[in-house]
Design an enzyme around this catalytic site. Structure first.
Site, PDB file in Angstrom:
ATOM      1  N   ASN A  77       0.652  -1.046   0.109  1.00 24.33           N
ATOM      2  CA  ASN A  77       0.101  -0.107   0.016  1.00 24.33           C
ATOM      3  C   ASN A  77       0.768   1.308  -0.108  1.00 24.33           C
ATOM      4  O   ASN A  77       1.771   1.368  -0.939  1.00 24.33           O
ATOM      5  CB  ASN A  77      -1.301  -0.069   1.127  1.00 24.33           C
ATOM      6  N   ASP A  78       0.882   2.280   0.957  1.00 29.09           N
ATOM      7  CA  ASP A  78       1.450   3.563   0.822  1.00 29.09           C
ATOM      8  C   ASP A  78       2.875   3.418   0.199  1.00 29.09           C
ATOM      9  O   ASP A  78       3.622   2.894   0.847  1.00 29.09           O
ATOM     10  CB  ASP A  78       1.412   4.245   2.127  1.00 29.09           C
ATOM     11  N   SER A 126       3.870   4.533   7.662  1.00 27.81           N
ATOM     12  CA  SER A 126       4.392   5.438   6.816  1.00 27.81           C
ATOM     13  C   SER A 126       5.108   6.450   7.284  1.00 27.81           C
ATOM     14  O   SER A 126       4.936   6.846   8.302  1.00 27.81           O
ATOM     15  CB  SER A 126       3.085   5.907   5.857  1.00 27.81           C
ATOM     16  N   ARG A 158       0.510  10.379  12.676  1.00 25.50           N
ATOM     17  CA  ARG A 158       1.270   9.342  11.924  1.00 25.50           C
ATOM     18  C   ARG A 158       1.766  10.223  10.862  1.00 25.50           C
ATOM     19  O   ARG A 158       1.149  11.155  10.198  1.00 25.50           O
ATOM     20  CB  ARG A 158       0.594   8.124  11.736  1.00 25.50           C
ATOM     21  N   ASP A 159       2.797   9.288   9.816  1.00 24.50           N
ATOM     22  CA  ASP A 159       2.883   9.764   8.390  1.00 24.50           C
ATOM     23  C   ASP A 159       3.900  10.817   8.455  1.00 24.50           C
ATOM     24  O   ASP A 159       3.503  11.880   7.655  1.00 24.50           O
ATOM     25  CB  ASP A 159       1.773   9.845   7.460  1.00 24.50           C
TER      26      ASP A 159
END
Length: 481
Positions: free
Chosen positions: A36-37, A98, A159-160
Protein backbone atom coordinates in the site's frame (compact mmCIF):
# COMPACT_ATOMS: atom_id res chain seq x y z
CA UNK A 1 12.00 -23.30 0.69
CA UNK A 2 8.26 -22.69 1.03
CA UNK A 3 8.70 -19.03 0.06
CA UNK A 4 10.71 -19.96 -3.03
CA UNK A 5 8.05 -22.47 -4.11
CA UNK A 6 5.21 -19.96 -3.65
CA UNK A 7 7.07 -17.37 -5.72
CA UNK A 8 7.67 -19.94 -8.47
CA UNK A 9 3.98 -20.85 -8.46
CA UNK A 10 3.05 -17.15 -8.63
CA UNK A 11 5.32 -16.53 -11.63
CA UNK A 12 4.15 -19.70 -13.39
CA UNK A 13 0.48 -18.83 -12.88
CA UNK A 14 1.05 -15.35 -14.22
CA UNK A 15 2.92 -16.45 -17.34
CA UNK A 16 0.62 -19.37 -18.07
CA UNK A 17 -2.36 -17.17 -18.94
CA UNK A 18 -1.15 -13.74 -19.97
CA UNK A 19 -4.59 -12.50 -21.08
CA UNK A 20 -6.02 -12.96 -17.58
CA UNK A 21 -2.91 -11.68 -15.84
CA UNK A 22 -3.53 -8.64 -13.65
CA UNK A 23 0.13 -7.95 -12.83
CA UNK A 24 1.30 -4.66 -14.40
CA UNK A 25 4.05 -4.34 -17.00
CA UNK A 26 5.20 -0.77 -16.38
CA UNK A 27 3.81 0.16 -12.95
CA UNK A 28 5.70 -0.78 -9.81
CA UNK A 29 3.98 -3.60 -7.90
CA UNK A 30 5.20 -5.93 -5.16
CA UNK A 31 7.02 -9.07 -6.23
CA UNK A 32 4.47 -10.91 -4.08
CA UNK A 33 2.32 -10.05 -1.08
CA UNK A 34 0.57 -6.80 -0.21
CA UNK A 35 1.63 -3.23 -1.12
CA UNK A 36 0.00 0.00 0.00
CA UNK A 37 1.31 3.52 0.78
CA UNK A 38 4.49 4.70 -0.95
CA UNK A 39 7.11 5.79 1.59
CA UNK A 40 10.52 7.43 1.61
CA UNK A 41 10.45 8.63 -2.01
CA UNK A 42 13.85 10.21 -2.66
CA UNK A 43 16.92 10.44 -4.88
CA UNK A 44 20.04 8.90 -3.36
CA UNK A 45 23.31 8.07 -5.13
CA UNK A 46 21.74 9.01 -8.49
CA UNK A 47 18.86 6.56 -8.12
CA UNK A 48 15.22 6.96 -7.22
CA UNK A 49 14.37 5.04 -4.06
CA UNK A 50 10.80 4.15 -3.25
CA UNK A 51 9.85 2.34 -0.09
CA UNK A 52 6.32 1.15 0.57
CA UNK A 53 4.02 -0.44 3.12
CA UNK A 54 4.48 -4.15 2.60
CA UNK A 55 3.18 -7.47 3.88
CA UNK A 56 5.46 -10.19 2.46
CA UNK A 57 3.35 -12.98 3.93
CA UNK A 58 -0.06 -12.44 2.32
CA UNK A 59 -1.71 -10.73 -0.63
CA UNK A 60 -5.10 -10.76 1.12
CA UNK A 61 -4.48 -8.52 4.14
CA UNK A 62 -2.14 -5.63 4.96
CA UNK A 63 -0.93 -7.50 8.03
CA UNK A 64 1.85 -6.02 10.17
CA UNK A 65 3.54 -3.46 7.94
CA UNK A 66 7.16 -3.78 6.82
CA UNK A 67 8.96 -1.35 4.51
CA UNK A 68 9.42 -2.82 1.04
CA UNK A 69 12.05 -1.19 -1.16
CA UNK A 70 12.71 -0.65 -4.88
CA UNK A 71 15.14 1.48 -6.89
CA UNK A 72 15.09 2.91 -10.40
CA UNK A 73 17.19 5.14 -12.63
CA UNK A 74 14.18 6.44 -14.56
CA UNK A 75 10.99 5.78 -12.48
CA UNK A 76 9.93 2.89 -14.73
CA UNK A 77 12.69 0.28 -14.74
CA UNK A 78 12.40 -0.81 -11.12
CA UNK A 79 14.54 -3.28 -9.24
CA UNK A 80 13.23 -4.78 -6.03
CA UNK A 81 15.61 -4.77 -3.06
CA UNK A 82 15.42 -6.71 0.21
CA UNK A 83 12.97 -5.55 2.85
CA UNK A 84 14.32 -2.32 4.34
CA UNK A 85 12.67 -2.36 7.78
CA UNK A 86 10.93 -5.00 9.87
CA UNK A 87 8.55 -4.44 12.82
CA UNK A 88 11.15 -5.62 15.32
CA UNK A 89 11.29 -2.96 18.07
CA UNK A 90 9.00 -2.30 21.00
CA UNK A 91 7.85 1.00 19.44
CA UNK A 92 7.01 -0.49 15.99
CA UNK A 93 6.03 -4.08 16.74
CA UNK A 94 2.51 -3.37 15.44
CA UNK A 95 3.81 -2.04 12.13
CA UNK A 96 6.49 0.09 10.54
CA UNK A 97 3.95 2.61 9.31
CA UNK A 98 4.33 5.28 6.63
CA UNK A 99 6.95 7.99 6.49
CA UNK A 100 9.46 9.84 4.35
CA UNK A 101 13.15 10.21 3.49
CA UNK A 102 15.56 13.10 3.95
CA UNK A 103 18.93 12.97 2.20
CA UNK A 104 21.44 15.04 4.15
CA UNK A 105 25.25 14.85 4.36
CA UNK A 106 25.42 11.77 2.12
CA UNK A 107 23.08 9.87 4.43
CA UNK A 108 19.51 8.77 3.90
CA UNK A 109 17.40 9.50 6.98
CA UNK A 110 14.12 7.61 7.11
CA UNK A 111 11.35 8.98 9.31
CA UNK A 112 8.37 6.75 10.02
CA UNK A 113 5.59 5.97 12.46
CA UNK A 114 5.97 3.03 14.79
CA UNK A 115 2.63 1.48 15.63
CA UNK A 116 1.97 -0.46 18.83
CA UNK A 117 -1.32 -2.32 19.23
CA UNK A 118 -3.14 -2.77 22.55
CA UNK A 119 -5.86 -5.39 21.95
CA UNK A 120 -8.99 -5.12 24.09
CA UNK A 121 -7.90 -1.72 25.45
CA UNK A 122 -9.05 1.86 24.83
CA UNK A 123 -7.36 3.29 22.90
CA UNK A 124 -6.28 0.10 21.16
CA UNK A 125 -3.03 1.50 19.76
CA UNK A 126 -0.33 4.13 20.19
CA UNK A 127 1.87 5.71 17.54
CA UNK A 128 5.42 6.97 17.85
CA UNK A 129 7.69 8.79 15.41
CA UNK A 130 11.01 7.11 14.75
CA UNK A 131 14.11 7.53 12.63
CA UNK A 132 16.45 5.19 10.78
CA UNK A 133 19.54 5.77 8.66
CA UNK A 134 21.30 4.32 5.63
CA UNK A 135 24.67 5.26 4.18
CA UNK A 136 24.51 2.87 1.20
CA UNK A 137 20.81 3.06 0.28
CA UNK A 138 20.28 -0.63 1.07
CA UNK A 139 21.11 -1.42 4.68
CA UNK A 140 18.98 0.49 7.18
CA UNK A 141 19.77 0.95 10.86
CA UNK A 142 17.19 2.26 13.32
CA UNK A 143 18.21 5.07 15.65
CA UNK A 144 19.20 3.75 19.09
CA UNK A 145 17.21 6.37 21.01
CA UNK A 146 13.89 5.99 19.21
CA UNK A 147 11.20 7.15 19.42
CA UNK A 148 12.12 10.74 18.59
CA UNK A 149 8.54 11.97 19.17
CA UNK A 150 6.34 10.31 21.79
CA UNK A 151 3.32 12.55 21.20
CA UNK A 152 1.85 11.68 24.57
CA UNK A 153 -0.86 14.36 24.44
CA UNK A 154 -1.73 13.62 20.80
CA UNK A 155 -2.43 9.90 20.90
CA UNK A 156 -3.60 7.57 19.56
CA UNK A 157 -3.50 8.73 15.91
CA UNK A 158 -0.32 10.66 15.10
CA UNK A 159 1.41 9.41 12.00
CA UNK A 160 3.02 9.63 8.56
CA UNK A 161 5.88 12.13 9.02
CA UNK A 162 7.10 14.08 5.97
CA UNK A 163 10.45 15.76 6.64
CA UNK A 164 12.38 18.44 4.71
CA UNK A 165 15.12 21.00 5.31
CA UNK A 166 14.87 24.76 4.84
CA UNK A 167 17.85 26.91 5.66
CA UNK A 168 19.55 25.46 8.73
CA UNK A 169 16.35 24.03 10.21
CA UNK A 170 14.41 20.80 9.67
CA UNK A 171 10.64 20.58 9.32
CA UNK A 172 8.14 17.75 9.74
CA UNK A 173 4.44 17.62 8.95
CA UNK A 174 2.37 14.96 10.74
CA UNK A 175 -1.21 13.78 10.41
CA UNK A 176 -3.31 13.77 13.56
CA UNK A 177 -6.84 13.15 14.79
CA UNK A 178 -8.09 15.32 17.64
CA UNK A 179 -11.30 16.25 19.48
CA UNK A 180 -11.80 12.63 20.60
CA UNK A 181 -11.09 11.32 17.11
CA UNK A 182 -13.73 13.47 15.41
CA UNK A 183 -11.51 15.93 13.51
CA UNK A 184 -8.31 15.72 11.49
CA UNK A 185 -5.39 18.11 11.19
CA UNK A 186 -1.83 18.56 9.93
CA UNK A 187 0.76 19.50 12.55
CA UNK A 188 4.09 21.20 11.87
CA UNK A 189 7.20 20.36 13.90
CA UNK A 190 10.69 21.88 13.72
CA UNK A 191 14.14 20.64 14.71
CA UNK A 192 17.68 22.04 14.76
CA UNK A 193 19.34 18.63 14.43
CA UNK A 194 16.90 16.07 12.85
CA UNK A 195 16.43 14.39 16.26
CA UNK A 196 14.92 16.81 18.78
CA UNK A 197 11.53 18.06 17.59
CA UNK A 198 9.07 20.65 18.87
CA UNK A 199 5.52 21.32 17.74
CA UNK A 200 5.46 24.68 15.91
CA UNK A 201 1.95 25.15 14.49
CA UNK A 202 -1.19 23.65 13.06
CA UNK A 203 -1.00 23.98 9.27
CA UNK A 204 -4.64 23.10 8.68
CA UNK A 205 -7.46 21.36 10.48
CA UNK A 206 -10.91 20.03 9.78
CA UNK A 207 -14.05 21.84 10.85
CA UNK A 208 -15.96 18.62 10.27
CA UNK A 209 -16.14 18.78 6.49
CA UNK A 210 -12.58 17.46 6.02
CA UNK A 211 -13.18 14.43 8.18
CA UNK A 212 -11.61 12.92 11.27
CA UNK A 213 -8.03 12.11 10.24
CA UNK A 214 -5.41 13.58 7.87
CA UNK A 215 -3.23 10.75 6.57
CA UNK A 216 0.02 10.98 4.60
CA UNK A 217 0.41 14.78 4.65
CA UNK A 218 2.97 16.40 2.36
CA UNK A 219 3.86 20.09 2.36
CA UNK A 220 5.96 21.80 -0.30
CA UNK A 221 6.56 24.95 -2.29
CA UNK A 222 5.81 25.02 -6.01
CA UNK A 223 5.30 27.83 -8.53
CA UNK A 224 5.33 30.49 -5.82
CA UNK A 225 2.71 28.78 -3.62
CA UNK A 226 2.70 26.17 -0.87
CA UNK A 227 0.65 23.00 -1.20
CA UNK A 228 -0.67 20.77 1.58
CA UNK A 229 -1.34 17.45 -0.14
CA UNK A 230 -2.97 14.85 2.10
CA UNK A 231 -5.46 12.00 2.41
CA UNK A 232 -8.34 12.94 4.70
CA UNK A 233 -10.53 10.18 6.09
CA UNK A 234 -14.20 10.74 6.84
CA UNK A 235 -15.33 13.17 4.14
CA UNK A 236 -18.94 12.50 3.23
CA UNK A 237 -19.93 12.20 -0.46
CA UNK A 238 -21.44 15.30 -2.09
CA UNK A 239 -22.96 14.56 -5.47
CA UNK A 240 -20.14 13.47 -7.80
CA UNK A 241 -17.47 14.47 -5.28
CA UNK A 242 -15.76 12.42 -2.58
CA UNK A 243 -17.19 9.09 -3.72
CA UNK A 244 -14.27 6.93 -2.58
CA UNK A 245 -14.01 5.44 0.89
CA UNK A 246 -11.14 7.86 1.59
CA UNK A 247 -9.96 10.86 -0.41
CA UNK A 248 -6.71 12.44 -1.52
CA UNK A 249 -6.67 16.17 -2.12
CA UNK A 250 -4.95 19.46 -1.46
CA UNK A 251 -5.07 23.01 -0.17
CA UNK A 252 -3.00 25.77 -1.82
CA UNK A 253 -1.82 28.90 -0.08
CA UNK A 254 1.16 30.85 1.25
CA UNK A 255 3.50 29.97 4.10
CA UNK A 256 5.73 32.10 6.33
CA UNK A 257 8.82 30.32 7.66
CA UNK A 258 9.16 33.01 10.36
CA UNK A 259 5.72 32.47 11.88
CA UNK A 260 5.12 28.91 10.59
CA UNK A 261 1.69 30.07 9.46
CA UNK A 262 -0.01 28.56 6.40
CA UNK A 263 -2.61 30.88 4.83
CA UNK A 264 -5.03 28.88 2.70
CA UNK A 265 -6.10 30.55 -0.55
CA UNK A 266 -8.09 27.73 -2.19
CA UNK A 267 -10.84 25.34 -1.25
CA UNK A 268 -10.08 21.65 -0.85
CA UNK A 269 -9.72 19.97 -4.25
CA UNK A 270 -9.60 16.28 -5.09
CA UNK A 271 -6.23 15.31 -6.54
CA UNK A 272 -7.70 12.62 -8.80
CA UNK A 273 -11.25 11.72 -9.81
CA UNK A 274 -11.04 7.95 -10.26
CA UNK A 275 -11.73 5.10 -7.87
CA UNK A 276 -8.19 4.20 -6.85
CA UNK A 277 -5.60 6.76 -5.77
CA UNK A 278 -4.44 7.27 -2.20
CA UNK A 279 -1.47 8.20 0.01
CA UNK A 280 0.67 10.42 -2.23
CA UNK A 281 4.41 11.01 -1.87
CA UNK A 282 6.46 13.66 -3.67
CA UNK A 283 10.08 14.39 -4.50
CA UNK A 284 11.94 17.02 -6.54
CA UNK A 285 13.91 15.63 -9.48
CA UNK A 286 17.26 16.85 -10.83
CA UNK A 287 15.45 19.38 -13.06
CA UNK A 288 13.46 20.91 -10.22
CA UNK A 289 10.18 19.19 -11.11
CA UNK A 290 7.90 18.13 -8.28
CA UNK A 291 7.03 14.45 -8.91
CA UNK A 292 4.11 12.75 -7.19
CA UNK A 293 3.45 9.03 -6.94
CA UNK A 294 0.57 7.31 -5.12
CA UNK A 295 -0.89 3.97 -4.15
CA UNK A 296 -3.04 2.82 -7.08
CA UNK A 297 -5.70 1.04 -5.03
CA UNK A 298 -8.24 1.80 -2.32
CA UNK A 299 -9.03 0.36 1.09
CA UNK A 300 -11.75 -2.29 1.43
CA UNK A 301 -11.92 -3.10 -2.29
CA UNK A 302 -10.72 -6.73 -2.16
CA UNK A 303 -9.71 -6.78 -5.82
CA UNK A 304 -9.22 -10.17 -7.55
CA UNK A 305 -5.49 -9.61 -8.11
CA UNK A 306 -4.97 -10.99 -4.60
CA UNK A 307 -5.67 -14.50 -5.91
CA UNK A 308 -2.68 -14.08 -8.24
CA UNK A 309 -0.34 -13.56 -5.31
CA UNK A 310 -0.12 -9.77 -5.10
CA UNK A 311 -2.18 -6.75 -4.09
CA UNK A 312 -1.50 -3.12 -4.95
CA UNK A 313 0.65 -1.11 -7.32
CA UNK A 314 1.85 2.45 -7.76
CA UNK A 315 0.54 5.07 -10.17
CA UNK A 316 2.55 6.47 -13.04
CA UNK A 317 4.82 9.14 -11.50
CA UNK A 318 3.45 12.57 -12.37
CA UNK A 319 4.93 16.05 -12.65
CA UNK A 320 2.65 18.59 -11.00
CA UNK A 321 2.30 22.35 -11.38
CA UNK A 322 -0.07 25.05 -10.14
CA UNK A 323 -2.55 26.63 -12.55
CA UNK A 324 -3.66 30.27 -12.52
CA UNK A 325 -6.90 29.30 -10.78
CA UNK A 326 -4.99 27.49 -8.01
CA UNK A 327 -5.40 23.90 -9.05
CA UNK A 328 -2.81 21.18 -9.52
CA UNK A 329 -2.12 20.02 -13.06
CA UNK A 330 -0.60 16.56 -13.58
CA UNK A 331 1.34 15.07 -16.49
CA UNK A 332 3.24 11.79 -16.75
CA UNK A 333 6.99 12.18 -16.23
CA UNK A 334 8.95 12.50 -19.48
CA UNK A 335 10.76 9.22 -18.87
CA UNK A 336 7.54 7.38 -19.68
CA UNK A 337 8.96 7.43 -23.20
CA UNK A 338 11.41 4.73 -22.03
CA UNK A 339 8.47 2.41 -21.37
CA UNK A 340 6.78 3.15 -24.69
CA UNK A 341 6.80 0.33 -27.24
CA UNK A 342 6.07 0.27 -30.94
CA UNK A 343 3.27 2.18 -32.55
CA UNK A 344 0.40 -0.16 -33.45
CA UNK A 345 -2.18 2.29 -34.78
CA UNK A 346 -2.30 5.91 -35.96
CA UNK A 347 -4.69 8.04 -37.97
CA UNK A 348 -8.17 9.54 -38.27
CA UNK A 349 -10.66 7.11 -36.80
CA UNK A 350 -14.40 6.71 -37.28
CA UNK A 351 -16.79 5.91 -34.48
CA UNK A 352 -17.16 2.17 -33.97
CA UNK A 353 -13.53 1.38 -34.81
CA UNK A 354 -11.80 -1.22 -32.63
CA UNK A 355 -8.09 -1.55 -31.81
CA UNK A 356 -6.81 -4.61 -29.92
CA UNK A 357 -4.05 -3.89 -27.40
CA UNK A 358 -0.94 -6.04 -27.39
CA UNK A 359 -0.49 -7.83 -24.04
CA UNK A 360 -3.46 -5.87 -22.64
CA UNK A 361 -1.38 -2.73 -22.23
CA UNK A 362 -1.03 0.48 -24.17
CA UNK A 363 -0.81 4.23 -24.45
CA UNK A 364 -3.84 5.66 -26.26
CA UNK A 365 -3.96 9.28 -27.40
CA UNK A 366 -7.14 10.68 -28.93
CA UNK A 367 -7.90 14.12 -30.33
CA UNK A 368 -11.47 15.11 -31.17
CA UNK A 369 -13.58 18.25 -31.70
CA UNK A 370 -14.28 20.13 -28.47
CA UNK A 371 -17.89 21.01 -29.33
CA UNK A 372 -19.22 17.44 -29.52
CA UNK A 373 -19.87 14.57 -27.18
CA UNK A 374 -17.19 11.90 -27.29
CA UNK A 375 -16.86 8.42 -25.82
CA UNK A 376 -14.72 5.32 -26.02
CA UNK A 377 -14.77 1.90 -24.41
CA UNK A 378 -11.93 -0.16 -22.98
CA UNK A 379 -13.39 -3.63 -23.40
CA UNK A 380 -12.71 -7.26 -22.59
CA UNK A 381 -14.76 -10.44 -22.52
CA UNK A 382 -15.87 -9.68 -18.96
CA UNK A 383 -17.07 -6.11 -19.45
CA UNK A 384 -15.96 -2.62 -20.31
CA UNK A 385 -14.92 0.75 -18.95
CA UNK A 386 -16.55 3.74 -20.65
CA UNK A 387 -14.81 7.10 -20.84
CA UNK A 388 -17.10 9.89 -22.02
CA UNK A 389 -17.24 13.65 -22.45
CA UNK A 390 -20.56 15.50 -22.28
CA UNK A 391 -20.18 18.75 -24.23
CA UNK A 392 -23.39 20.41 -23.02
CA UNK A 393 -22.74 19.69 -19.34
CA UNK A 394 -18.96 20.11 -19.55
CA UNK A 395 -18.03 16.99 -17.67
CA UNK A 396 -16.01 13.79 -18.00
CA UNK A 397 -17.20 10.41 -16.76
CA UNK A 398 -15.43 7.12 -16.11
CA UNK A 399 -17.87 4.23 -15.74
CA UNK A 400 -16.38 0.81 -14.98
CA UNK A 401 -19.78 -0.76 -14.35
CA UNK A 402 -20.97 -2.70 -11.34
CA UNK A 403 -21.67 -1.30 -7.93
CA UNK A 404 -20.44 2.30 -7.52
CA UNK A 405 -18.86 2.21 -10.97
CA UNK A 406 -19.26 5.88 -11.96
CA UNK A 407 -16.79 8.68 -11.30
CA UNK A 408 -17.41 12.09 -12.84
CA UNK A 409 -16.13 15.66 -12.70
CA UNK A 410 -16.39 18.98 -14.52
CA UNK A 411 -13.94 19.70 -17.35
CA UNK A 412 -13.92 21.55 -20.66
CA UNK A 413 -11.11 21.35 -23.22
CA UNK A 414 -9.24 24.58 -23.84
CA UNK A 415 -8.67 23.63 -27.47
CA UNK A 416 -9.38 20.27 -29.04
CA UNK A 417 -10.44 17.45 -26.79
CA UNK A 418 -7.21 15.59 -25.98
CA UNK A 419 -7.04 12.49 -23.85
CA UNK A 420 -4.01 10.43 -22.91
CA UNK A 421 -4.96 7.01 -21.57
CA UNK A 422 -2.56 4.52 -20.01
CA UNK A 423 -3.77 0.94 -19.74
CA UNK A 424 -1.70 -1.65 -17.89
CA UNK A 425 -3.22 -5.11 -17.40
CA UNK A 426 -5.59 -4.09 -14.58
CA UNK A 427 -5.40 -0.31 -14.45
CA UNK A 428 -6.48 2.79 -16.38
CA UNK A 429 -5.13 6.32 -16.00
CA UNK A 430 -6.80 9.10 -17.96
CA UNK A 431 -5.15 12.52 -18.38
CA UNK A 432 -7.49 15.16 -19.81
CA UNK A 433 -6.08 18.07 -21.82
CA UNK A 434 -2.81 19.19 -20.28
CA UNK A 435 -3.53 17.26 -17.09
CA UNK A 436 -6.17 19.56 -15.62
CA UNK A 437 -8.20 16.48 -14.69
CA UNK A 438 -7.11 12.87 -14.12
CA UNK A 439 -8.89 9.60 -13.39
CA UNK A 440 -7.10 6.56 -11.93
CA UNK A 441 -9.15 3.38 -11.67
CA UNK A 442 -8.49 -0.34 -11.55
CA UNK A 443 -10.32 -2.84 -13.76
CA UNK A 444 -9.92 -6.59 -14.14
CA UNK A 445 -10.42 -7.81 -17.70
CA UNK A 446 -10.83 -11.34 -18.99
CA UNK A 447 -9.34 -12.16 -22.39
CA UNK A 448 -7.92 -9.55 -24.73
CA UNK A 449 -8.40 -5.83 -24.12
CA UNK A 450 -9.74 -3.66 -26.95
CA UNK A 451 -10.29 0.07 -27.36
CA UNK A 452 -13.51 0.90 -29.24
CA UNK A 453 -14.77 4.34 -30.21
CA UNK A 454 -18.45 4.82 -29.53
CA UNK A 455 -20.78 5.30 -32.53
CA UNK A 456 -20.64 8.87 -33.84
CA UNK A 457 -17.47 9.53 -31.80
CA UNK A 458 -15.01 10.28 -34.56
CA UNK A 459 -11.40 11.03 -33.62
CA UNK A 460 -9.41 13.49 -35.69
CA UNK A 461 -6.41 11.50 -34.56
CA UNK A 462 -5.98 8.32 -32.59
CA UNK A 463 -2.58 6.91 -31.67
CA UNK A 464 -2.03 3.57 -29.96
CA UNK A 465 1.41 2.56 -28.71
CA UNK A 466 2.46 -0.63 -27.00
CA UNK A 467 4.19 -0.49 -23.62
CA UNK A 468 7.28 -2.45 -22.61
CA UNK A 469 7.69 -4.56 -19.52
CA UNK A 470 9.84 -2.52 -17.16
CA UNK A 471 9.36 -4.51 -13.94
CA UNK A 472 10.12 -8.21 -14.43
CA UNK A 473 8.76 -10.35 -11.63
CA UNK A 474 11.21 -13.17 -12.36
CA UNK A 475 14.35 -11.06 -12.06
CA UNK A 476 12.83 -9.15 -9.15
CA UNK A 477 12.54 -12.29 -7.08
CA UNK A 478 16.20 -13.13 -7.62
CA UNK A 479 16.94 -10.49 -4.98
CA UNK A 480 14.73 -12.16 -2.38
CA UNK A 481 15.26 -15.87 -3.30
Amino acid sequence: MLLSFSIFAFVFLRNANAENNFYPRYHLAPEHGWMNDPNGFCIFNNEYHLFYQYNPNSSYVPGIAHWGHAVSKDLFHWKHLPIAMYPDQWYDEGGVFSGSALVDNSTMYLYYTGNVNHPNETPNHNQYQAMAMSTDGINVVKYDNNPIINGTQLQPDLRDPKVWKHGDKYYMVLGNSFNDGKLGRALLYTSPDKINWEKASVLAESDGFLGYMFECPDFFEIDGYFVLLFSPQGIKPRGDKYRNLYQTGYLIGTFDYETNNFTVLSKFQEFDHGHDLYATQSEVDENGNRIVIAWFDMWDQNYPENAQGFTGQMTIPRVISVTNDLRLKQTPVQSISLARGRNTYSGRTKGGAVVVLEDNVGEVVVKAPRYRDFALFIESDSGSVKLSYDFKKGRVTLDRGGNDGVRRTSWRPQGKLVWKIYIDSSSIELFCGEGEVTFSSRFFPTGSVRVRLAPHSDAEEMIVNGMKRTVDITSANETTG
